[in-house]
Design an enzyme around this catalytic site. Sequence first.
Site, PDB file in Angstrom:
ATOM      1  N   VAL A   1       0.861  -1.183   0.000  1.00 49.01           N
ATOM      2  CA  VAL A   1       0.000   0.000   0.000  1.00 49.01           C
ATOM      3  C   VAL A   1       0.897   1.233   0.000  1.00 49.01           C
ATOM      4  O   VAL A   1       1.744   1.408   0.872  1.00 49.01           O
ATOM      5  CB  VAL A   1      -0.925   0.017   1.231  1.00 49.01           C
ATOM      6  CG1 VAL A   1      -1.771   1.282   1.232  1.00 49.01           C
ATOM      7  CG2 VAL A   1      -1.805  -1.217   1.237  1.00 49.01           C
ATOM      8  N   ASP A   2       0.714   2.085  -0.987  1.00 48.84           N
ATOM      9  CA  ASP A   2       1.536   3.286  -1.149  1.00 48.84           C
ATOM     10  C   ASP A   2       0.655   4.513  -0.963  1.00 48.84           C
ATOM     11  O   ASP A   2      -0.177   4.834  -1.805  1.00 48.84           O
ATOM     12  CB  ASP A   2       2.177   3.292  -2.542  1.00 48.84           C
ATOM     13  CG  ASP A   2       3.049   4.513  -2.765  1.00 48.84           C
ATOM     14  OD1 ASP A   2       3.389   5.185  -1.771  1.00 48.84           O
ATOM     15  OD2 ASP A   2       3.383   4.797  -3.927  1.00 48.84           O
ATOM     16  N   THR A   3       0.849   5.218   0.164  1.00 47.21           N
ATOM     17  CA  THR A   3       0.035   6.408   0.428  1.00 47.21           C
ATOM     18  C   THR A   3       0.329   7.525  -0.554  1.00 47.21           C
ATOM     19  O   THR A   3      -0.452   8.463  -0.685  1.00 47.21           O
ATOM     20  CB  THR A   3       0.290   6.923   1.858  1.00 47.21           C
ATOM     21  OG1 THR A   3       1.697   7.165   2.032  1.00 47.21           O
ATOM     22  CG2 THR A   3      -0.166   5.897   2.888  1.00 47.21           C
ATOM     23  N   GLY A   4       1.457   7.431  -1.264  1.00 50.76           N
ATOM     24  CA  GLY A   4       1.778   8.452  -2.253  1.00 50.76           C
ATOM     25  C   GLY A   4       1.182   8.169  -3.616  1.00 50.76           C
ATOM     26  O   GLY A   4       1.279   8.987  -4.531  1.00 50.76           O
ATOM     27  N   ASN A   5       0.549   6.993  -3.752  1.00 51.14           N
ATOM     28  CA  ASN A   5      -0.077   6.638  -5.019  1.00 51.14           C
ATOM     29  C   ASN A   5      -1.513   7.152  -5.035  1.00 51.14           C
ATOM     30  O   ASN A   5      -2.406   6.561  -4.430  1.00 51.14           O
ATOM     31  CB  ASN A   5      -0.061   5.115  -5.208  1.00 51.14           C
ATOM     32  CG  ASN A   5      -0.827   4.682  -6.462  1.00 51.14           C
ATOM     33  OD1 ASN A   5      -1.107   5.492  -7.351  1.00 51.14           O
ATOM     34  ND2 ASN A   5      -1.153   3.407  -6.534  1.00 51.14           N
TER      35      ASN A   5
END
Length: 296
Positions: A176-180
């Site tokens: 999970v990438d919060t910057g995506n």
Amino acid sequence: MIVYAEYVFLENFIMNYLILSLTSKFGKAIPQKIKLVIASSVGALYAFIIFFPSLHFLFSFVMKFACSMLIIVIAFTPYRFKDFFRLLGIFYFITMVFGGAGFALFYFTNFNGVISNGIFYITNISIKNIIISCGIGYILINFCWGYIQKQLSKDKIFMKVKIKMNGEAVELVGMVDTGNSLIDPISNHPVMIVEFDAILNLLPLDTHKIFMTSKFPNFNDIATSINNTAWVTRLRVIPYEALGTENGMLVGFKPDGVVIEHESEIKNINDIIIAIYSKKLSKTGNYRALLHPDLI
């Protein structure tokens, strides 16, 4: 004590610009320089209210909060509330660290100043003190941010992902990438970025050579290779911005479905787009996909 308006503006402009630049860095936002200049100027002009007693009602908490919100909107123009409040939180965090570093430094040195409604003006500040306080603030921010990121990295969410397409399926590990924050502009579905090698078996054979021979596959070549097939309706182009890339494009497709598994929870998702990334996402190979936060 005499307070010079031009010094108030210049000092506030420099600090605002530096804080917004660091907000951009740690918030993974890439604003235009002119927007940072305009936002920094607005913040600096707000400090001018100190010269107009009749306008001191603008120093209320609500007005200060509204001004900071306006600065974020001008500087970064976030299109989603989640991105807006994330940038606003980082902006306040950096501001408090810089403010604390500045107060600590000036507390242990000789200075004359005035505080009025939250505006702190120093009369005998030197360039040396400004550089030192900014340096201390920057070091503290990097240390604190690095510590926070390190703690969060311990809880990085890795999930099992299964992508289904035309009766075939591939399984891989995604993070999970919060910057995506990529969104398909046509359907507004969240986008999951996946390595090309990981989904090779799901893609039409005619597209393999295109992805293998180019780091940035041409969309027209791919569209031509799958012409007159069912894949035409699944093909997507996802615009993105990254450091050094302002108008990037990722080729993607609409899968039959995606299954995401984390611990004992299993989630079936149909409203999703897969963006194909031709390079490696992880140097260590721990994961092969970046999940949009809205998918969890």
